[in-house]
Design an enzyme around this catalytic site. Structure first.
Site, mmCIF file in Angstrom:
data_model
loop_
_atom_site.group_PDB
_atom_site.id
_atom_site.type_symbol
_atom_site.label_atom_id
_atom_site.label_comp_id
_atom_site.label_asym_id
_atom_site.label_seq_id
_atom_site.Cartn_x
_atom_site.Cartn_y
_atom_site.Cartn_z
ATOM 1 N N ASP A 39 0.858 -1.176 0.000
ATOM 2 C CA ASP A 39 0.000 0.000 0.000
ATOM 3 C C ASP A 39 0.902 1.235 0.000
ATOM 4 O O ASP A 39 2.109 1.146 0.264
ATOM 5 C CB ASP A 39 -0.901 -0.037 1.237
ATOM 6 C CG ASP A 39 -1.980 1.023 1.195
ATOM 7 O OD1 ASP A 39 -2.421 1.384 0.093
ATOM 8 O OD2 ASP A 39 -2.387 1.494 2.284
ATOM 9 N N ASP B 123 -0.237 5.077 1.034
ATOM 10 C CA ASP B 123 -0.463 5.965 2.169
ATOM 11 C C ASP B 123 -0.472 5.176 3.473
ATOM 12 O O ASP B 123 -1.169 4.175 3.610
ATOM 13 C CB ASP B 123 -1.791 6.715 2.003
ATOM 14 C CG ASP B 123 -1.744 7.705 0.856
ATOM 15 O OD1 ASP B 123 -0.999 8.705 0.972
ATOM 16 O OD2 ASP B 123 -2.422 7.486 -0.158
ATOM 17 N N ASP C 90 -1.435 -1.054 6.003
ATOM 18 C CA ASP C 90 -1.616 -0.441 7.322
ATOM 19 C C ASP C 90 -3.044 -0.570 7.827
ATOM 20 O O ASP C 90 -3.381 -0.005 8.858
ATOM 21 C CB ASP C 90 -1.217 1.033 7.282
ATOM 22 C CG ASP C 90 -2.195 1.887 6.474
ATOM 23 O OD1 ASP C 90 -2.583 1.454 5.362
ATOM 24 O OD2 ASP C 90 -2.572 2.977 6.941
#
Length: 281
Positions: free
Chosen positions: A17, A19, A213
């Protein structure tokens, strides 16, 4: 599940990922640039993924470069690209009424789709900062008329300097309320996005890792796609949130810096020295 401990990783390819993993508020997370360099030095296939369908890979590559992370355009995979790839497979040369920005419209054009608001095969909803009542109304009428409803991602909000903004998932809910039709959502947590990414790099799920995240998108989709899942604590999730879910990632790490190999720092130092020599010449 391993928490902060080194494990044997039988991983030939990485998906990550963006961000909360590589960048936070347009600043590189420590270790992110070094990890990308490590993969490139070892010729390890990788893709940087994002559910945001607003930007083209060129836009995202430039954004990452401003943060000090060098990711080529062809190493970026967005929900817009995944959506276009899915629709090209489903209906080659089809037509669509598209609500979204350049990231989505460019991907749809490159997939061979015709953009139209006259009896399209699909209504495709993506991210935009300029959702219009007129476009949403047209989408509702087209779906009621038989167009199939597709959304690039389920995110209901997106961040901005002024605060949260309504995003694709929120507008999709509005359209669903008016049409009684749920969209097929291609982006995370649909493992379809990971499978299309694997197809792009020619990798196998059994030898691929996913770094994210979020438990509710990155980790669950990675598990369902059969990937080695790594949760980092530099974004949305913390250790207490992990306990809320009935599934677990293979590893929980403080940040992507924990994935660096011991020799990477010296390689990065040599790279910087080389650039300095070139500049002085």
């Amino acid at each position: 599940m391993t928490t902060g401990k080194k494990v044997e990783r039988d991983v030939d390819c990485w998906l990550t990922d963006m961000d909360g993993v590589l960048i936070h508020e347009n600043k590189a997370i420590p270790g992110a640039a070094e990890l990308i360099n490590q993969w490139r030095d070892k010729n390890k296939p990788f893709l940087v993924l994002t559910n945001n369908s607003t930007y083209t890979p060129r836009d995202l590559s430039a954004r990452l470069a401003r943060s000090g992370i060098d990711v080529p355009e062809d190493r970026l995979w967005t929900s817009a690209l995944a959506t276009a790839a899915f629709l090209k497979d489903q209906s080659p040369g089809g037509s669509a009424f598209v609500i979204g920005e350049a990231g989505l419209t460019t991907a749809m054009h490159e997939a061979g789709f015709i953009m139209t608001d006259a009896d399209p095969d699909y209504v495709v909803l993506g991210e935009t900062r300029t959702y219009s009542f007129e476009a949403i109304t047209r989408a509702i009428r087209l779906i009621n008329g038989g167009a199939r409803f597709i959304a690039t991602n389920p995110d209901v909000t997106s961040p901005s300097a002024e605060g949260v903004l309504p995003a694709t998932g929120a507008v999709a809910a509005l359209i669903t309320s008016a049409t009684k039709r749920d969209p097929y959502v291609v982006g995370k947590p649909n493992p379809m996005m990971f499978r299309s990414a694997l197809n792009k790099v020619g990798a196998h799920s059994m030898r691929t890792g996913m770094i994210g995240d979020r438990m509710d998108t990155d980790v669950v989709a990675g598990i369902e796609a059969g990937l080695h899942t790594v949760l980092v604590l530099t974004g949305i999730a913390d250790r207490s949130e992990v306990e809320r879910y009935p599934f677990r990632p293979k590893e929980i790490l403080d940040s992507v810096a924990d994935l660096l190999e011991d020799d990477q720092q010296s390689k990065n130092a040599k790279r910087k020295e080389g650039k300095g020599s070139d500049a002085s010449a």
